[in-house]
Design an enzyme around this catalytic site. Sequence first.
Site, PDB file in Angstrom:
ATOM      1  N   ARG A 268      11.050  -1.575  11.029  1.00 60.99           N
ATOM      2  CA  ARG A 268       9.972  -1.023  11.847  1.00 60.99           C
ATOM      3  C   ARG A 268       9.780  -1.855  13.107  1.00 60.99           C
ATOM      4  NH1 ARG A 268       4.774   0.189   8.244  1.00 60.99           N
ATOM      5  NH2 ARG A 268       3.724  -1.164   9.721  1.00 60.99           N
TER       6      ARG A 268
ATOM      7  N   ARG B  28      11.483  -5.801   5.055  1.00 65.03           N
ATOM      8  CA  ARG B  28      11.341  -4.348   4.864  1.00 65.03           C
ATOM      9  C   ARG B  28      12.347  -3.572   5.718  1.00 65.03           C
ATOM     10  NH1 ARG B  28       5.667  -1.862   5.463  1.00 65.03           N
ATOM     11  NH2 ARG B  28       5.668  -3.212   7.295  1.00 65.03           N
TER      12      ARG B  28
ATOM     13  N   ARG C  97      -0.971  -8.692  13.648  1.00 66.26           N
ATOM     14  CA  ARG C  97      -1.356  -7.714  12.611  1.00 66.26           C
ATOM     15  C   ARG C  97      -2.162  -8.394  11.507  1.00 66.26           C
ATOM     16  NH1 ARG C  97       4.149  -5.385  10.808  1.00 66.26           N
ATOM     17  NH2 ARG C  97       2.914  -4.184   9.308  1.00 66.26           N
TER      18      ARG C  97
ATOM     19  N   ARG D 212     -10.146   0.733   8.089  1.00 65.55           N
ATOM     20  CA  ARG D 212      -9.662  -0.589   8.475  1.00 65.55           C
ATOM     21  C   ARG D 212     -10.669  -1.363   9.320  1.00 65.55           C
ATOM     22  NH1 ARG D 212      -3.713   0.126   8.410  1.00 65.55           N
ATOM     23  NH2 ARG D 212      -2.763  -1.688   9.351  1.00 65.55           N
TER      24      ARG D 212
ATOM     25  N   LYS E 102       0.834  -1.210   0.000  1.00 67.93           N
ATOM     26  CA  LYS E 102       0.000   0.000   0.000  1.00 67.93           C
ATOM     27  C   LYS E 102       0.869   1.262   0.000  1.00 67.93           C
ATOM     28  CE  LYS E 102      -2.081  -1.169   3.860  1.00 67.93           C
ATOM     29  NZ  LYS E 102      -1.400  -2.441   4.185  1.00 67.93           N
TER      30      LYS E 102
HETATM   31  P1  AP5 Z   1       4.818  -1.605   1.877  1.00 62.92           P
HETATM   32  O1  AP5 Z   1       4.504  -0.784   0.680  1.00 62.92           O
HETATM   33  O2  AP5 Z   1       5.526  -0.961   3.015  1.00 62.92           O
HETATM   34  O3  AP5 Z   1       3.494  -2.373   2.378  1.00 62.92           O
HETATM   35  P2  AP5 Z   1       2.212  -1.851   3.161  1.00 62.92           P
HETATM   36  O4  AP5 Z   1       1.015  -2.489   2.567  1.00 62.92           O
HETATM   37  O5  AP5 Z   1       2.223  -0.341   3.234  1.00 62.92           O
HETATM   38  O6  AP5 Z   1       2.497  -2.524   4.555  1.00 62.92           O
HETATM   39  P3  AP5 Z   1       2.423  -1.996   6.043  1.00 62.92           P
HETATM   40  O7  AP5 Z   1       3.088  -3.061   6.848  1.00 62.92           O
HETATM   41  O8  AP5 Z   1       2.929  -0.597   6.179  1.00 62.92           O
HETATM   42  O9  AP5 Z   1       0.888  -2.013   6.287  1.00 62.92           O
HETATM   43  P4  AP5 Z   1       0.197  -2.071   7.613  1.00 62.92           P
HETATM   44  O10 AP5 Z   1      -1.198  -1.932   7.175  1.00 62.92           O
HETATM   45  O11 AP5 Z   1       0.464  -3.245   8.492  1.00 62.92           O
HETATM   46  O12 AP5 Z   1       0.863  -0.884   8.455  1.00 62.92           O
HETATM   47  P5  AP5 Z   1       0.379   0.566   8.843  1.00 62.92           P
HETATM   48  O13 AP5 Z   1       1.564   1.421   8.896  1.00 62.92           O
HETATM   49  O14 AP5 Z   1      -0.792   0.970   8.021  1.00 62.92           O
HETATM   50  O15 AP5 Z   1       5.648  -2.873   1.380  1.00 62.92           O
HETATM   51  C1  AP5 Z   1       6.117  -3.846   2.284  1.00 62.92           C
HETATM   52  C2  AP5 Z   1       7.478  -4.391   1.798  1.00 62.92           C
HETATM   53  O16 AP5 Z   1       7.282  -5.102   0.578  1.00 62.92           O
HETATM   54  C3  AP5 Z   1       8.506  -3.292   1.483  1.00 62.92           C
HETATM   55  O17 AP5 Z   1       9.781  -3.736   1.865  1.00 62.92           O
HETATM   56  C4  AP5 Z   1       8.419  -3.109  -0.041  1.00 62.92           C
HETATM   57  O18 AP5 Z   1       9.660  -2.687  -0.568  1.00 62.92           O
HETATM   58  C5  AP5 Z   1       8.039  -4.525  -0.496  1.00 62.92           C
HETATM   59  N1  AP5 Z   1       7.168  -4.542  -1.672  1.00 62.92           N
HETATM   60  C6  AP5 Z   1       6.098  -3.746  -1.921  1.00 62.92           C
HETATM   61  N2  AP5 Z   1       5.520  -4.068  -3.088  1.00 62.92           N
HETATM   62  C7  AP5 Z   1       6.228  -5.126  -3.576  1.00 62.92           C
HETATM   63  C8  AP5 Z   1       6.097  -5.934  -4.762  1.00 62.92           C
HETATM   64  N3  AP5 Z   1       5.115  -5.734  -5.653  1.00 62.92           N
HETATM   65  N4  AP5 Z   1       7.005  -6.930  -4.942  1.00 62.92           N
HETATM   66  C9  AP5 Z   1       7.990  -7.142  -4.035  1.00 62.92           C
HETATM   67  N5  AP5 Z   1       8.165  -6.417  -2.904  1.00 62.92           N
HETATM   68  C10 AP5 Z   1       7.285  -5.428  -2.681  1.00 62.92           C
HETATM   69  O19 AP5 Z   1      -0.202   0.325  10.311  1.00 62.92           O
HETATM   70  C11 AP5 Z   1       0.652   0.067  11.423  1.00 62.92           C
HETATM   71  C12 AP5 Z   1      -0.179   0.034  12.695  1.00 62.92           C
HETATM   72  O20 AP5 Z   1      -0.803   1.320  12.911  1.00 62.92           O
HETATM   73  C13 AP5 Z   1      -1.350  -0.958  12.691  1.00 62.92           C
HETATM   74  O21 AP5 Z   1      -0.931  -2.257  13.070  1.00 62.92           O
HETATM   75  C14 AP5 Z   1      -2.272  -0.310  13.748  1.00 62.92           C
HETATM   76  O22 AP5 Z   1      -1.825  -0.536  15.051  1.00 62.92           O
HETATM   77  C15 AP5 Z   1      -2.116   1.184  13.461  1.00 62.92           C
HETATM   78  N6  AP5 Z   1      -3.089   1.671  12.444  1.00 62.92           N
HETATM   79  C16 AP5 Z   1      -2.790   2.155  11.203  1.00 62.92           C
HETATM   80  N7  AP5 Z   1      -3.915   2.520  10.554  1.00 62.92           N
HETATM   81  C17 AP5 Z   1      -4.935   2.267  11.403  1.00 62.92           C
HETATM   82  C18 AP5 Z   1      -6.348   2.403  11.305  1.00 62.92           C
HETATM   83  N8  AP5 Z   1      -6.933   2.880  10.177  1.00 62.92           N
HETATM   84  N9  AP5 Z   1      -7.100   2.034  12.352  1.00 62.92           N
HETATM   85  C19 AP5 Z   1      -6.542   1.554  13.501  1.00 62.92           C
HETATM   86  N10 AP5 Z   1      -5.210   1.383  13.658  1.00 62.92           N
HETATM   87  C20 AP5 Z   1      -4.421   1.729  12.616  1.00 62.92           C
END
Ligand code: AP5
Length: 238
Positions: free
Chosen positions: A181, A147, A192, A101, A26
């Site tokens: 991270r 990552r 997660r 979410r 994402k």
């Molecule tokens: P990346 O692009 O970083 O993936 P992502 O989908 O953004 O993954 P996240 O882990 O950031 O998502 P998340 O939803 O768990 O975390 P968030 O920060 O939102 O890519 C991942 C890796 O893969 C990278 O190394 C990249 O280089 C590689 N990659 C990407 N595309 C690729 C491809 N096509 N091929 C190969 N490699 C690839 O949330 C963190 C925490 O915040 C949550 O756990 C929760 O506690 C809180 N939170 C956030 N939003 C909310 C909400 N709306 N409500 C409640 N709590 C929330």
Amino acid sequence: MAKPMTQETSRAVGAVVLLGPPGAGKGTQAKRIMERYGIPQVSTGDLLRENVAQGTDLGIAAKAVMARGELVSDDLVCNMVRERLLLPDCKRGYILDGFPRTAAQAGWLDALLERELFDNSRPTRAWPIVIQLEVDYNQLLLRITGRRSCPTCGRIYNVHFQPPRFDEICDEAHGTKLVARNDDRLEVIQPRLTAFQEQTRPVAEYYRRTGRLISVNGDRPVDEVTDQIFRILEDHHA
Ligand code: AP5
């Protein structure tokens, strides 16, 4: 090949929602949409991490919850999103990365956009384009554990798929050591993924039922996924 260098910054894009499990890509894709269309990435994870780093009341409330891999409460997250979407850079559109979410967040967003439908001063009056990135479970684990990011410029790498030129050092912010991270530790990854299955899958179902969900094969290389997303956005505005 994706065309991140060609910019389309004149027209209103509206809200783009990126749905998908942790590690689906994402954040990676949101940055490319941002570059091409000149609209901001609104990542609730990044906003929460900034609050944690700054020690704000929100950050203090969110820190332990995030470290356990659970979701922060709907009230806190929705208030944070409302404040962000009111900033002037969101007028032409924005990319919601990691939001909504939960079913409650999706309902809150619909209500917000419905109110916007009656606000003629904002040009982004339409339902969001909801794009779901589908990725195989084992691939997700590799992406999350591999990552790394640069604490100076924010660029995201992956030791398996997009490694830096020099081991653990950013290509752009010279000499900066890459970091993992806090919630990318193995013991936090499973909670997660469970939170995604139990609380976020129903959000995708809700958008599917209302005919607004577009699924994309996120298992493809980054450029190919970007191509699919750009095509969807172009078709939507054709
Ligand atoms: P990346 O692009 O970083 O993936 P992502 O989908 O953004 O993954 P996240 O882990 O950031 O998502 P998340 O939803 O768990 O975390 P968030 O920060 O939102 O890519 C991942 C890796 O893969 C990278 O190394 C990249 O280089 C590689 N990659 C990407 N595309 C690729 C491809 N096509 N091929 C190969 N490699 C690839 O949330 C963190 C925490 O915040 C949550 O756990 C929760 O506690 C809180 N939170 C956030 N939003 C909310 C909400 N709306 N409500 C409640 N709590 C929330």
